[in-house]
Design an enzyme around this catalytic site. Structure first.
Site, short mmCIF file in Angstrom:
data_model
loop_
_atom_site.label_atom_id
_atom_site.label_comp_id
_atom_site.label_asym_id
_atom_site.label_seq_id
_atom_site.Cartn_x
_atom_site.Cartn_y
_atom_site.Cartn_z
N GLY A 1 0.90 -1.13 0.05
CA GLY A 1 -0.10 0.01 0.09
C GLY A 1 0.90 1.27 -0.08
O GLY A 1 0.70 2.37 -0.67
N CYS B 1 -7.37 -9.20 7.26
CA CYS B 1 -6.86 -8.07 7.82
C CYS B 1 -7.06 -7.40 8.99
O CYS B 1 -6.55 -6.94 9.96
CB CYS B 1 -6.78 -7.10 6.58
SG CYS B 1 -8.52 -6.86 5.97
N GLU C 1 1.71 -8.06 11.75
CA GLU C 1 0.82 -8.93 11.12
C GLU C 1 1.15 -10.22 10.57
O GLU C 1 2.02 -10.30 9.82
CB GLU C 1 0.10 -8.16 9.79
CG GLU C 1 -1.16 -8.78 9.51
CD GLU C 1 -1.90 -8.00 8.31
OE1 GLU C 1 -1.26 -7.35 7.48
OE2 GLU C 1 -3.05 -7.85 8.51
#
Lengths: 288, 476
Positions: free
Chosen positions: B239, B290, B387
């Site tokens: 991103g 996510c 993550e």
């Protein structure tokens, strides 16, 4: 006529509710539209930018946590104080932007009215932009707008007061705190605004105002990891791409104005409020 | 009576799997100029099908087709007509739902009960919901007659392949944009069946173009000068690259990125219910979510009790064949992802966290990872900060609500959070304090097209769903 020598003012930064000089010790000359010397302004440094971000972050919890009604009252009070300084603003806008006195008057009046307009928004934003979500299940779900956080603002370079108010008011009305770089060459109305804010009920740190070289300071704001969003309205056009690139490092929200500075006399809509808001959706089951 | 476990597999034949899949450009299925990719079944490591991929010329052709369709047809079509096309798509997804669910489980590895009960129905719901907006945009709060942006370039991840395609396509089309969409490299199949549906719904050629490929195709698409809007769902890392690559272009961008959600359990929570929510929060879709509740924050006074109940419950989760209707946790989507999960889990042990792994049996082949719970986790550990995107839960504790808030918000992400307590006023106070785009209280992982979804901070910007989600596809 009096032959008394006027007391000249030292112009400083507005940071965390206080008026420090730049830690760098630097100043630069501010001249009027004809080139006559007006004042020496503080020339903020990278360190000042960082101190301002710290102050803005510290103020965020209190300001965003205040009730919308309270924020509205506090901001309306600022308009009252702006009105009291009307003559000073007219003189400074006229000196900064040139043109006739009548125009400067109209600009100042519009700026005060704009501030009142945004002050009235604080307790309406959630109604207009929030929602009850009719989800397909036994849940109550609602969405509310919340302030993005610390917003770095490059104030417009031309419109020294109306433009300034038009970018700052929507940012703080919704509960954000701001680090604002003034118009580089026309900073006096912004400095006077900082004096208004300091004597208002806006808590210290909610608005931090730095004078200096926009092109020098903006990159530090754009790359600062504790800045959540950027308003690049007054950033030099040839730096916008670089600033946006730096902003990507921490996924900042960026409002960039391409082309000419907007016509600030036009009645705004909610888009500047919306740009510095997040939507939070909350779910809870329903049942007995 | 014999209560032994008996598998209940869904038939693979329902997927109508074809040996070859083509790209969808300008209303036609065509071969691509890129090297065809082989999409594999992560549960068996067998090749499912060969899929055409795009090269730069294909991207250019698709963007031009989308532009033509925008200029000549879709951009000026009355909203009421656009709506009917989108309603058609919603209905046709529902009609082919069983096929799509089985195909999704084959290609992605997710359990059939999830693809059947979540992915496919919510995908259909997204089209149905947004169809109705197409002729009501005047009422969306963006001023009278808001205009579309033009051609949207969209790049989606592999964790919810069909659902993410729906989240991207439905609002774009409803607002009057045309689209070039790139599905993920490892999960292109359901998007290409969706392309068939779009063709069968008679959408004008070029309104939707679907180009499979890897990251390079995504980069070519998102930086193509013919694109007016970019929408990306995926990792924060990518991103940031996309946001950087669009600097100075003035192109509208929305990002839905990673997360490290706190799921906060207070001592007054109904613990059995909370344990179900914790399990759903981190083991739904193998943790490839996510907004997964990957950090469990549990109040110290009930930490031991919650951990014991949690381990007991997790050890009953059935890991295995995604097509088995009894399966709770399916296959990890790729060897690459499995390696990442293993690496991060190893770091948890190295950094001193206490690892507990479900004793469940795992299949002999395929990419599987047994549900894992780390306790004694501190905030500085990688498993508390990064993550993992897998079935790995990190458990931390807190004493006071203020401490819970501070720990929950101590992350550059801000996608979601969970709160478990019986006290209403505490729910609302906590929900208010969370710097996250979605807060689930006494529930977790709920999605609906009417409810805006998206992140704070480095979890991205822009929303999907609800009135707020339309902004991403309107010139406002």
């Amino acid at each position: 006529m009096s032959d008394r020598l006027a007391v000249a003012k030292t112009y400083k930064l507005y940071l965390g509710g206080k008026f420090p000089r730049s830690e760098s010790g630097r100043t630069y000359q501010v001249r009027d539209s004809r080139g006559t010397f007006l004042a020496n302004a503080a020339q903020a440094s990278r360190k000042d930018v960082r101190d301002a971000v710290v102050a803005a972050r510290k103020a965020f919890g209190g300001w965003s946590g205040a009730t919308a009604y309270n924020r509205g009252q506090v901001l309306y009070r600022v308009a009252e104080l702006l009105e009291g300084r009307r003559e000073q603003f007219i003189a400074e806008v006229a000196a900064s932007e040139g043109g006739q006195a009548k125009r400067a008057q109209a600009v100042v009046d519009a700026a005060i009215d704009r501030w009142v307009w945004y002050a009235g928004w604080t307790d309406k934003i959630a109604t207009v932009l929030g929602a009850a979500n009719p989800v397909a299940g036994p849940y109550f779900s609602f969405s509310v707008p919340e302030p993005t956080g610390v917003v770095g603002i490059c104030a417009p370079q031309s419109s020294s007061l109306l433009g300034l108010v038009s970018v700052l008011a929507p940012v703080i009305a919704s509960g954000n705190t701001a680090v604002l770089l003034t118009s580089q060459d026309r900073p006096l109305p912004a400095i006077t605004l900082s004096e208004v804010l300091a004597t208002s009920d806006v808590p210290g740190g909610v608005v931090n105002i730095l004078t200096g070289r926009t092109a020098e300071l903006a990159p530090w704001l754009a790359a600062h990891a504790d800045v959540n969003a950027l308003d690049l309205t007054g950033a030099p056009k040839d730096t916008i791409a670089d600033l946006e690139e730096a902003a990507a490092g921490t996924v900042k929200r960026v409002l960039a104005v391409r082309g000419n500075e907007p016509d600030w006399t036009k009645q705004p809509d909610v888009s500047r409020l919306r740009r510095f808001l997040e939507t939070k959706t909350v779910w809870h089951p329903m049942g007995v | 009576m014999n209560w032994e476990y008996a598998p209940a597999p869904e038939s693979r034949a329902i997927a109508n799997l074809k040996p070859n899949y083509q790209m969808f450009v300008d209303g036609q299925f065509v071969d691509g100029g890129g090297e065809p990719l082989k999409s594999i079944n992560p549960a068996t490591e067998e090749v499912l099908a060969e899929v055409a991929t795009a090269n730069a010329e294909d991207v250019d052709r698709a963007v031009k087709a989308a532009r033509r369709a925008y200029d000549k047809v879709w951009g000026k079509m009355p909203g009421a007509e656009r709506a009917k096309y989108i309603f058609r798509i919603a209905r046709m997804i529902a009609e082919r739902s069983r096929e799509l669910a089985v195909l999704e489980s084959l290609d992605n590895g997710k359990p059939i009960k999830e693809s059947r009960d979540s992915d496919v129905p919510i995908a259909a719901a997204h089209f149905f919901y947004h169809a109705g907006w197409a002729d009501k945009l005047d009422y969306a709060g963006y001023g009278p007659d808001p205009k579309p942006l033009g051609v949207a370039g969209q790049v989606i991840p592999w964790n919810f392949p069909l659902l993410m395609a729906a989240w991207k396509l439905a609002p774009a089309l409803a607002c009057g944009n045309t689209v070039v969409l790139k599905p993920a490299e490892t999960t292109p199949l359901t998007a290409l069946v969706l392309a068939e549906i779009i063709r069968d719904a008679d959408l004008p050629p070029g309104v939707v173009n679907i180009l499979p490929g890897a990251g390079d195709v995504g980069a070519t698409l998102t930086t193509h000068p013919g694109i007016d809007k970019v929408a990306f769902t995926g990792s924060t890392e990518v991103g940031k690259l996309i946001q950087r690559s669009l600097a100075g272009t003035g192109r509208k961008l929305t990002l839905e990125l990673g997360g490290k959600a706190a799921n906060i359990v207070f001592d007054d929570a109904p613990l059995d219910q909370a344990v179900e929510g914790i399990v759903n929060g981190i083991f739904f879709n193998q943790g490839h979510v996510c907004c997964a509740g990957s950090r469990l924050l549990v109040q110290e006074s009930v930490a031991d009790e919650v951990l014991e109940k949690l381990r007991h419950r997790v050890s009953t989760l059935r890991v295995g064949d995604p097509l088995d209707k009894n399966t709770d946790v399916g296959a990890i989507n790729s060897a690459e992802q499995l390696a990442k999960i293993r690496e991060l889990s190893a770091s948890g042990e190295e950094e001193g966290a206490e690892r507990w792994t479900s004793p469940c049996p795992l299949p002999d082949k395929g990419f599987f990872f047994a549900p894992t719970v780390f306790s004694q986790v501190s905030q500085s550990m990688r498993i508390a900060r990064e993550e993992i995107f897998g079935p790995v839960l990190s458990v931390l504790t807190f004493r006071t609500p203020d401490e819970a808030v501070a720990k929950a918000n101590n992350t550059p992400y801000g996608l979601s959070a969970g709160i478990w307590t019986d006290k209403g006023s505490r729910i609302l106070w906590m929900a208010n304090k969370m710097r996250a785009g979605v807060v689930w209280a006494n529930t977790f992982n709920r999605f609906d097209p009417t409810a805006p979804f998206g992140g704070y901070q480095e979890s991205g910007f822009g929303r999907e769903g609800g009135r707020a989600g339309l902004e991403a596809y309107l010139d406002v």
